[in-house]
Design an enzyme around this catalytic site. Sequence first.
Site, PDB file in Angstrom:
ATOM      1  N   LYS A  22      -0.109  -7.346   8.159  1.00 17.29           N
ATOM      2  CA  LYS A  22       0.799  -6.398   7.489  1.00 17.29           C
ATOM      3  C   LYS A  22       1.282  -5.323   8.463  1.00 17.29           C
ATOM      4  CE  LYS A  22      -0.847  -3.959   3.840  1.00 17.29           C
ATOM      5  NZ  LYS A  22      -0.637  -2.493   3.885  1.00 17.29           N
ATOM      6  N   ARG A  27       6.058  -3.310  11.691  1.00 14.92           N
ATOM      7  CA  ARG A  27       6.580  -2.871  12.987  1.00 14.92           C
ATOM      8  C   ARG A  27       7.622  -3.853  13.518  1.00 14.92           C
ATOM      9  NH1 ARG A  27       1.774  -0.702  11.887  1.00 14.92           N
ATOM     10  NH2 ARG A  27       1.023   1.165  12.960  1.00 14.92           N
ATOM     11  N   GLY A  94       2.159   3.036   2.012  1.00 14.88           N
ATOM     12  CA  GLY A  94       2.011   4.218   2.856  1.00 14.88           C
ATOM     13  C   GLY A  94       2.537   3.963   4.260  1.00 14.88           C
ATOM     14  N   ARG A 122      -0.422  10.292  -2.480  1.00  8.17           N
ATOM     15  CA  ARG A 122      -1.001  10.287  -1.130  1.00  8.17           C
ATOM     16  C   ARG A 122      -0.418  11.393  -0.253  1.00  8.17           C
ATOM     17  NH1 ARG A 122      -1.377   4.279   0.981  1.00  8.17           N
ATOM     18  NH2 ARG A 122      -2.784   5.321   2.445  1.00  8.17           N
ATOM     19  N   SER A 167      -5.459   8.417  12.609  1.00  8.27           N
ATOM     20  CA  SER A 167      -4.489   7.684  11.793  1.00  8.27           C
ATOM     21  C   SER A 167      -3.424   7.032  12.656  1.00  8.27           C
ATOM     22  CB  SER A 167      -3.811   8.637  10.798  1.00  8.27           C
ATOM     23  OG  SER A 167      -2.673   8.015  10.256  1.00  8.27           O
ATOM     24  N   ASP A 319      -9.634  -0.383   6.600  1.00  8.65           N
ATOM     25  CA  ASP A 319      -9.210  -1.019   5.341  1.00  8.65           C
ATOM     26  C   ASP A 319     -10.249  -2.008   4.807  1.00  8.65           C
ATOM     27  OD1 ASP A 319      -6.822   0.362   5.357  1.00  8.65           O
ATOM     28  OD2 ASP A 319      -5.752  -1.208   6.447  1.00  8.65           O
ATOM     29  N   LYS A 346      -6.601   6.662   0.461  1.00  6.67           N
ATOM     30  CA  LYS A 346      -5.899   5.374   0.612  1.00  6.67           C
ATOM     31  C   LYS A 346      -5.174   5.067  -0.699  1.00  6.67           C
ATOM     32  CE  LYS A 346      -7.099   4.550   4.842  1.00  6.67           C
ATOM     33  NZ  LYS A 346      -6.074   4.550   5.887  1.00  6.67           N
TER      34      LYS A 346
HETATM   35  C1  S3P Z   1      -1.977   1.275   9.111  1.00  9.17           C
HETATM   36  C2  S3P Z   1      -2.867   2.278   9.409  1.00  9.17           C
HETATM   37  C3  S3P Z   1      -4.008   2.640   8.546  1.00  9.17           C
HETATM   38  C4  S3P Z   1      -4.305   1.568   7.513  1.00  9.17           C
HETATM   39  C5  S3P Z   1      -3.058   1.046   6.861  1.00  9.17           C
HETATM   40  C6  S3P Z   1      -2.111   0.455   7.896  1.00  9.17           C
HETATM   41  C7  S3P Z   1      -0.861   0.993  10.035  1.00  9.17           C
HETATM   42  O1  S3P Z   1      -3.700   3.834   7.858  1.00  9.17           O
HETATM   43  O2  S3P Z   1      -5.191   2.070   6.536  1.00  9.17           O
HETATM   44  O3  S3P Z   1      -3.372   0.053   5.911  1.00  9.17           O
HETATM   45  O4  S3P Z   1      -0.224  -0.071   9.902  1.00  9.17           O
HETATM   46  O5  S3P Z   1      -0.615   1.814  10.928  1.00  9.17           O
HETATM   47  P1  S3P Z   1      -4.022   5.277   8.482  1.00  9.17           P
HETATM   48  O6  S3P Z   1      -3.151   5.470   9.637  1.00  9.17           O
HETATM   49  O7  S3P Z   1      -3.703   6.241   7.366  1.00  9.17           O
HETATM   50  O8  S3P Z   1      -5.485   5.251   8.810  1.00  9.17           O
END
Ligand code: S3P
Length: 435
Positions: A22, A27, A94, A122, A167, A319, A346
């Site tokens: 994902k 990206r 998110g 969130r 993050s 995750d 989350k």
């Molecule tokens: C992600 C980063 C993580 C992860 C999310 C995907 C990403 O979140 O929990 O499912 O693709 O950069 P955080 O950056 O909030 O830790």
Amino acid sequence: MTAHRFMPAGPLTGRIRVPGDKSISHRALMFGALAAGRSRISGLLEGEDVLATAAALRAMGAVIGKDGEDWIVDGVGVGSLLQPERALDMGNSGTSTRLLMGLLASHGITATFTGDASLSKRPMGRVIDPLSTMGANFTPSLGGTLPLVMEGMQPAVPVTYRLPVASAQVKSAVLLAGLNTPGVTTVIEPVPTRDHTERMLRSFGVEVQVEDRDGERVIRVHGPCDLHPNDIVVPGDPSSAAFFAVAASIVPGSDLVIENVGLNPTRDGIYRALREMGANIEYLEEREVGGEPVADLCVRHARLKGIVVDPAIAPSMIDEFPVLFVAAAFAEGATVTSGLEELRVKESDRLSAMATALKSAGAQVEENGDGLIIEGNGGQPLSGGGTIVTHLDHRIAMSMAVAGLASEGGVEIDSTEPIGTSFPNFMDLLTEAAS
Ligand code: S3P
């Protein structure tokens, strides 16, 4: 809402292939949209979260379609995204929201971001803060959440930003803003997080400098950058594979191969933790796919033992804690986790949701402020029972589905719909592996 009871299953056997990663899929679409010309993506995850990213990029001028199984992106070039006519609906995602906020922060665009009930709770302050310093202007809802209006700034101002939370979304938001910002944008990461942004930007021809300084990662892009169209192969998602790795570990007699699983060292924490618990996971045919380490995983049922999970491993399995908690419930002895405050923001509060869910399925769980302590039952089936509230969280749904497979009476979850955000064929693959 479609409730479903996941009943005790026979062993998981055969070979399965989980959908594309994902994080990498989001990206690939975004960078394809920023490249001037045509990019081709194979193995893209066709889950709702990624489709929300595609729809937003289309609304800003990228042409995105399919050619057979591949996705084709005709990008507009950095700095040339168009003003969207309507609000960008981010659904449950998110990652779409925070990365696109970064990307648009340095474009002269005004955009409204909306999302579902889970996403609208969130915190967005974590991206609003650095992007405001770069010149973008935000009008969020009370509490710094969606719905939110942002006005980008072109030209934006380069910053040096030290991440206050581990993050990858915040890191990526700042770096993506940096792509269209004249000068050097720097992100300092005290704790390494997933590095798909850095890896993939390089494959689009961007010079991303990464330096280790006193144990911190210092990442720089020098904008404005040109992205060259690219062909991308997306490996299988280690987060999705983890549900099957735990299922095969706890259901007696299982012997399952999960093909093509991404094992980027910033993402493989769950497999290291499971192996430490005594899981029988073999890496077969280790190779590279699309610049990422990949292997086929052979997972056999094993007797698990409880462990103390080092909080330092958390970013590389952030995750996967919900499904690790399920594995812990079937282990011999206690599993102790801490340092997991991030799990509370989350798609749901995953500490509270999993503590409640596992208890109602018959597990012994103690919830602390920053982690769970789970007293395993030594591999016996959980009693099962009560309906689990998923809180619009795909990973709660799939984790408890896995618990149901090794229960006496099955585990009912209130809604299977959230699963479509990240793993649309989860139910089919479960039926295939367990039959
Ligand atoms: C992600 C980063 C993580 C992860 C999310 C995907 C990403 O979140 O929990 O499912 O693709 O950069 P955080 O950056 O909030 O830790």
